[in-house]
Design a protein around this motif. Structure first.
Motif, mmCIF file in Angstrom:
data_model
loop_
_atom_site.group_PDB
_atom_site.id
_atom_site.type_symbol
_atom_site.label_atom_id
_atom_site.label_comp_id
_atom_site.label_asym_id
_atom_site.label_seq_id
_atom_site.Cartn_x
_atom_site.Cartn_y
_atom_site.Cartn_z
ATOM 1 N N ALA A 1 0.845 -1.188 0.000
ATOM 2 C CA ALA A 1 0.000 0.000 0.000
ATOM 3 C C ALA A 1 0.881 1.238 0.000
ATOM 4 C CB ALA A 1 -0.907 0.015 1.226
ATOM 5 N N VAL A 2 0.496 2.219 -0.789
ATOM 6 C CA VAL A 2 1.145 3.519 -0.749
ATOM 7 C C VAL A 2 0.051 4.549 -0.511
ATOM 8 C CG1 VAL A 2 1.006 3.860 -3.258
ATOM 9 C CG2 VAL A 2 2.690 5.144 -1.926
ATOM 10 N N LYS A 3 0.319 5.527 0.355
ATOM 11 C CA LYS A 3 -0.719 6.473 0.740
ATOM 12 C C LYS A 3 -0.138 7.875 0.865
ATOM 13 C CE LYS A 3 -1.806 7.345 4.929
ATOM 14 N NZ LYS A 3 -2.213 7.255 6.351
ATOM 15 N N GLU A 4 -0.937 8.838 0.446
ATOM 16 C CA GLU A 4 -0.639 10.242 0.694
ATOM 17 C C GLU A 4 -1.759 10.836 1.538
ATOM 18 O OE1 GLU A 4 0.323 12.742 -2.590
ATOM 19 O OE2 GLU A 4 1.438 11.170 -3.650
ATOM 20 N N VAL A 5 -1.391 11.691 2.468
ATOM 21 C CA VAL A 5 -2.367 12.530 3.160
ATOM 22 C C VAL A 5 -2.240 13.923 2.554
ATOM 23 C CG1 VAL A 5 -3.086 13.553 5.350
ATOM 24 C CG2 VAL A 5 -2.282 11.182 5.273
ATOM 25 N N ILE A 6 -3.333 14.401 1.966
ATOM 26 C CA ILE A 6 -3.340 15.670 1.222
ATOM 27 C C ILE A 6 -4.152 16.696 1.998
ATOM 28 C CG2 ILE A 6 -3.991 16.769 -0.948
ATOM 29 C CD1 ILE A 6 -3.734 13.938 -2.222
ATOM 30 N N ALA A 7 -3.479 17.729 2.496
ATOM 31 C CA ALA A 7 -4.155 18.763 3.283
ATOM 32 C C ALA A 7 -5.099 19.566 2.397
ATOM 33 C CB ALA A 7 -3.120 19.686 3.927
ATOM 34 N N LEU A 8 -6.310 19.793 2.889
ATOM 35 C CA LEU A 8 -7.323 20.545 2.161
ATOM 36 C C LEU A 8 -8.303 21.135 3.173
ATOM 37 C CD1 LEU A 8 -7.875 20.981 -0.918
ATOM 38 C CD2 LEU A 8 -9.616 19.195 -0.726
ATOM 39 N N GLU A 9 -8.745 22.371 2.912
ATOM 40 C CA GLU A 9 -9.633 23.033 3.856
ATOM 41 C C GLU A 9 -10.942 22.262 4.021
ATOM 42 O OE1 GLU A 9 -8.327 24.330 1.213
ATOM 43 O OE2 GLU A 9 -7.302 26.244 1.633
ATOM 44 N N ALA A 10 -11.480 22.308 5.236
ATOM 45 C CA ALA A 10 -12.716 21.583 5.542
ATOM 46 C C ALA A 10 -13.861 22.034 4.634
ATOM 47 C CB ALA A 10 -13.092 21.799 7.009
ATOM 48 N N GLU A 11 -13.938 23.336 4.335
ATOM 49 C CA GLU A 11 -15.034 23.854 3.499
ATOM 50 C C GLU A 11 -14.973 23.264 2.092
ATOM 51 O OE1 GLU A 11 -12.942 25.660 5.251
ATOM 52 O OE2 GLU A 11 -14.225 26.435 6.868
ATOM 53 N N ARG A 12 -13.758 23.137 1.546
ATOM 54 C CA ARG A 12 -13.621 22.551 0.212
ATOM 55 C C ARG A 12 -14.030 21.083 0.214
ATOM 56 N NH1 ARG A 12 -8.241 24.581 -3.046
ATOM 57 N NH2 ARG A 12 -8.524 26.831 -2.778
#
Length: 428
Positions: free
Chosen positions: A182-193
């Motif tokens: 498994a390869v995974k990224e955590v991508i930060a994004l605003e809650a509203e988006r």
């Protein structure tokens, strides 16, 4: 020479669940973790099904650092040039107590470690366990960092490639067909988006699985989970295909290709990658389970192979928590009886058989064999995409009747193969 009641190798969910349960019952517990902190090496996509384990840790859930409760379940078949998505939501998913949550394991595991330490467990990080100590045929402790640490019982929770379980003779060396990467990224994004793009309200979340072109038609798939202010995105692929097929051996390139698909790119646009990791995970199902106990030792979580791909859901966290809890309860019962040999610890396996853990593995024991069908990952996404393309296409001239068009794409030979595949699906 140090002596403890129990030494737990690995501070993942299984190890921490065992430590929390034991320390809460006045046991002297030492947890040894190779990573910089609990959760540092975990690459789980990030979904925890709470219902099966809610009653085991009743005091924890109100304060646990959970991300979003899942209200949308999605499955996308990715053909090379088109896709088909099934999205499900139901009133039961919005009703408290909620069925499942997205989680960030680096946050959740550290929090659970704090709870175990507050109960009295001792946690040491950046410590590698090199070897088991034996005394008169019994596992009697571990050698770690040059130190000899003794215990009445060792609980191996050291992950999918558990060297401790292998040294104890409870499992053999892993085989590629029973594992995936498994390869995974955590991508930060605003809650509203996130709320806008996925059509969810504050606190609500989405879980999606992707099958087909994401792994170039090979066994595996993609996943996406929405967190409070980030998205967990990744790919899981069978280790056997990665080792044997050069077209899919470049995993980072495969991940970038997945992210650039129009179905994904629009969801993560404007986000920034804050975490990237890869890890081996169990995929053997019932047939991939090792022995769960021996003289002075038990195995829990991924180290025991307790992860299950059911096709429509992929589960593991609740099995880790439950197995750690039941391992701990087995130790407490064995202490009352005054012995920790394999006969005293054998009730661990029976307890798991009586619980949802091994009942699930028995009920879905055929799932790995059924999912080994390559048509699921190549023919069907392309075929279904082609059929829908024809249904919705409006040409410049007259439109062909639907039934003759379908018959061109579904000759009798293909219909027969579909019927045979459908029959095997009845075993799930």
């Amino acid at each position: 020479m140090e002596k403890f009641d129990v030494i737990i190798v690995g501070a993942g969910l299984a190890g921490l669940a065992a430590a929390y349960t034991l320390a809460g019952n006045d046991m002297e517990v030492l947890v040894l973790e190779r990573g910089d902190y609990p959760g540092a090496k975990n690459v789980s996509g990030g979904r925890l099904y709470v219902n099966p384990v809610r009653g085991l840790f009743t005091e924890l859930w109100d304060q646990a650092p959970l991300e979003r409760f899942i209200v949308h379940e999605g499955l996308t078949l990715l053909a090379e040039e088109r896709s088909v998505t099934l999205d499900y939501t139901g009133s039961e998913l919005r009703m408290a107590p909620h069925q499942s949550y997205s989680v960030l394991r680096s946050r959740f595991d550290r929090w659970l470690a704090d709870q175990a330490e507050a109960k009295g467990a001792m946690l040491l990080t950046k410590i590698r366990v090199d070897e088991l100590i034996r005394d008169k045929g019994m596992v009697a402790g571990v050698l770690a960092g040059g130190d000899e640490l003794r215990a009445d019982v060792v609980i191996a929770c050291d992950g999918v490639m558990s060297l401790i379980a292998e040294q104890a003779g409870l499992r053999g060396p892993g085989v590629p067909s029973d594992h995936a990467v498994a390869v995974k990224e955590v991508i930060a994004l605003e809650a509203e988006r996130i709320n806008d793009r996925f059509g969810v309200a504050e606190g609500e979340g989405t879980a999606r699985l992707y099958v087909g072109d994401v792994t170039r038609g090979k066994f595996g798939g993609g996943f996406l989970y929405t967190n409070k202010e980030s998205i967990s995105l990744g790919i899981v692929m069978g280790l056997k295909d990665l080792l044997e097929d050069r077209t899919v051996s470049n995993f980072p390139a495969l991940m970038e290709r997945f992210k650039n698909r129009p179905e994904i790119a629009c969801l993560i646009k404007g986000g920034s990658t804050v975490e990237y990791a890869a890890h081996v995970i169990p995929e053997g199902g019932f047939g991939g389970l090792g022995r769960l106990y021996g003289d002075g030792i038990m195995v829990a979580g991924d180290a025991a192979g307790l992860a299950l791909n059911m096709g429509f859901t992929v589960r593991g966290m609740e099995y880790a928590l439950a197995s750690g809890y039941h391992a701990a309860r087995t130790v407490l019962k064995a202490k009352q009886r005054g012995g920790f040999d394999k006969e005293s610890l054998s009730s661990y396996q029976q307890t798991l058989k009586d619980s949802f853990v091994l009942k699930d593995f028995e009920n879905f024991r055929e799932a790995p064999h059924i999912l080994d069908n390559p048509r699921i990952f190549n023919q069907y996404p392309e075929m279904i995409g082609d059929i829908l393309k024809n249904l919705y296409e409006v040409p410049g001239g007259a439109k062909e009747r639907i039934y003759p068009a379908l018959r061109k794409r579904l000759p009798w030979g293909e219909v027969w193969k579909i019927a045979k595949d459908a029959r095997t699906m009845t075993k799930i």
